[in-house]
Design a protein around this motif. Structure first.
Motif, PDB file in Angstrom:
ATOM      1  N   ASP A   1     -28.155  10.384 -10.098  1.00  0.00           N
ATOM      2  CA  ASP A   1     -28.787   9.237 -10.748  1.00  0.00           C
ATOM      3  C   ASP A   1     -29.192   9.706 -12.134  1.00  0.00           C
ATOM      4  O   ASP A   1     -29.875  10.722 -12.282  1.00  0.00           O
ATOM      5  N   LYS A   2     -28.756   8.996 -13.131  1.00  0.00           N
ATOM      6  CA  LYS A   2     -28.944   9.430 -14.518  1.00  0.00           C
ATOM      7  C   LYS A   2     -30.146   8.734 -15.148  1.00  0.00           C
ATOM      8  O   LYS A   2     -30.208   7.514 -15.166  1.00  0.00           O
TER       9      LYS A   2
ATOM     10  N   GLY B   1     -24.111   5.861  -8.069  1.00  0.00           N
ATOM     11  CA  GLY B   1     -25.337   6.422  -8.629  1.00  0.00           C
ATOM     12  C   GLY B   1     -26.032   5.394  -9.505  1.00  0.00           C
ATOM     13  O   GLY B   1     -25.416   4.483 -10.040  1.00  0.00           O
ATOM     14  N   ASN B   2     -27.311   5.561  -9.618  1.00  0.00           N
ATOM     15  CA  ASN B   2     -28.123   4.684 -10.455  1.00  0.00           C
ATOM     16  C   ASN B   2     -28.174   5.223 -11.876  1.00  0.00           C
ATOM     17  O   ASN B   2     -28.052   6.423 -12.094  1.00  0.00           O
ATOM     18  N   VAL B   3     -28.371   4.326 -12.811  1.00  0.00           N
ATOM     19  CA  VAL B   3     -28.618   4.704 -14.200  1.00  0.00           C
ATOM     20  C   VAL B   3     -29.928   4.033 -14.588  1.00  0.00           C
ATOM     21  O   VAL B   3     -30.065   2.813 -14.485  1.00  0.00           O
ATOM     22  N   ILE B   4     -30.882   4.840 -15.004  1.00  0.00           N
ATOM     23  CA  ILE B   4     -32.226   4.350 -15.288  1.00  0.00           C
ATOM     24  C   ILE B   4     -32.536   4.523 -16.765  1.00  0.00           C
ATOM     25  O   ILE B   4     -32.453   5.629 -17.295  1.00  0.00           O
TER      26      ILE B   4
ATOM     27  N   GLY C   1     -27.082  -7.501 -19.968  1.00  0.00           N
ATOM     28  CA  GLY C   1     -26.998  -8.830 -19.356  1.00  0.00           C
ATOM     29  C   GLY C   1     -25.569  -9.304 -19.201  1.00  0.00           C
ATOM     30  O   GLY C   1     -25.218  -9.956 -18.233  1.00  0.00           O
ATOM     31  N   GLU C   2     -24.728  -8.976 -20.158  1.00  0.00           N
ATOM     32  CA  GLU C   2     -23.317  -9.352 -20.078  1.00  0.00           C
ATOM     33  C   GLU C   2     -22.589  -8.585 -18.992  1.00  0.00           C
ATOM     34  O   GLU C   2     -21.650  -9.095 -18.385  1.00  0.00           O
ATOM     35  N   MET C   3     -23.021  -7.332 -18.776  1.00  0.00           N
ATOM     36  CA  MET C   3     -22.380  -6.516 -17.731  1.00  0.00           C
ATOM     37  C   MET C   3     -22.646  -7.113 -16.366  1.00  0.00           C
ATOM     38  O   MET C   3     -21.891  -7.024 -15.460  1.00  0.00           O
TER      39      MET C   3
ATOM     40  N   ALA D   1     -23.513   3.411 -17.329  1.00  0.00           N
ATOM     41  CA  ALA D   1     -23.225   2.555 -16.179  1.00  0.00           C
ATOM     42  C   ALA D   1     -21.793   2.031 -16.243  1.00  0.00           C
ATOM     43  O   ALA D   1     -21.092   1.978 -15.224  1.00  0.00           O
ATOM     44  N   LYS D   2     -21.355   1.653 -17.431  1.00  0.00           N
ATOM     45  CA  LYS D   2     -19.978   1.171 -17.600  1.00  0.00           C
ATOM     46  C   LYS D   2     -18.982   2.288 -17.266  1.00  0.00           C
ATOM     47  O   LYS D   2     -17.995   2.069 -16.556  1.00  0.00           O
ATOM     48  N   ALA D   3     -19.238   3.494 -17.758  1.00  0.00           N
ATOM     49  CA  ALA D   3     -18.368   4.641 -17.464  1.00  0.00           C
ATOM     50  C   ALA D   3     -18.358   4.938 -15.966  1.00  0.00           C
ATOM     51  O   ALA D   3     -17.299   5.214 -15.383  1.00  0.00           O
ATOM     52  N   ARG D   4     -19.516   4.877 -15.338  1.00  0.00           N
ATOM     53  CA  ARG D   4     -19.610   5.090 -13.886  1.00  0.00           C
ATOM     54  C   ARG D   4     -18.725   4.103 -13.139  1.00  0.00           C
ATOM     55  O   ARG D   4     -17.937   4.477 -12.269  1.00  0.00           O
ATOM     56  N   ASP D   5     -18.825   2.837 -13.525  1.00  0.00           N
ATOM     57  CA  ASP D   5     -18.042   1.797 -12.860  1.00  0.00           C
ATOM     58  C   ASP D   5     -16.545   1.976 -13.098  1.00  0.00           C
ATOM     59  O   ASP D   5     -15.741   1.829 -12.174  1.00  0.00           O
ATOM     60  N   LEU D   6     -16.163   2.284 -14.317  1.00  0.00           N
ATOM     61  CA  LEU D   6     -14.749   2.486 -14.633  1.00  0.00           C
ATOM     62  C   LEU D   6     -14.159   3.676 -13.886  1.00  0.00           C
ATOM     63  O   LEU D   6     -12.974   3.674 -13.528  1.00  0.00           O
TER      64      LEU D   6
END
Length: 162
Positions: free
Chosen positions: A64-65, A136-139, A160-162, A126-131
């Motif tokens: 978790d970052k 894991g969480n990003v805080i 919000g767009e994500m 978070a975008k990189a994690r998903d791709l």
């Protein structure tokens, strides 16, 4: 002392509430001593002790970052992620920088120190994690003063767009 037994976030999870309260007191004492001798950012770190203990108790860094908006408030984070000696022992005061630093620890993700950037940076992670199909969480750790910055508002819009 509890702080001497903390070598990483996994050690924080072993503590009960009373022990975490004692840990917070020990951390504040170490911060005060180091800042009095060595200098550094005093106020932002004192205000984050319990919050950072809680973050490391709940989340699993580095999976978790945590991205800190004002990087010079991360001394408690550094204490709980294997760098406590730089706050406990004068001969090690120069072992760490005043900001998060990926070269120091796998628990730091950016070498950044100024306000209003955490939401944008966390959104990118978070975008990189998903791709990459990771978990894991990003805080994003951000305070009310930093939320007035344009980059923070842009980060909120993007999140919000994500």
């Amino acid at each position: 002392m509890y702080i001497e037994k903390i070598n990483g976030p996994e050690d924080v999870k072993k503590l009960n509430i009373e022990e975490m309260t004692a840990l917070a007191e020990e951390m504040r004492h170490a911060l005060l001593k180091r800042a009095s001798i060595h200098g550094g950012h005093f106020g932002p770190n004192f205000g984050m002790v319990e919050a950072i203990i809680a973050l490391h108790y709940v989340f699993e860094s580095p999976k978790d970052k945590m991205v800190f908006d004002v990087s010079h408030q991360t001394y408690p984070h550094k204490m709980l992620t294997g760098r406590k000696d730089a706050y406990l022992y004068e001969e090690h005061f120069d072992d760490v920088s005043g900001y998060t630093n990926p070269e120091e620890s796998e628990h730091d993700f950016f070498n950044v120190g100024h306000t209003s950037t955490s939401i944008s940076l966390a959104s990118g992670l978070a975008k990189a994690r998903d791709l990459n199909g990771e978990t894991g969480n990003v805080i994003a750790v951000i305070g009310d003063g930093s939320l007035s910055g344009g980059e923070a508002l842009e980060g909120l819009d993007f999140a919000g767009e994500m």
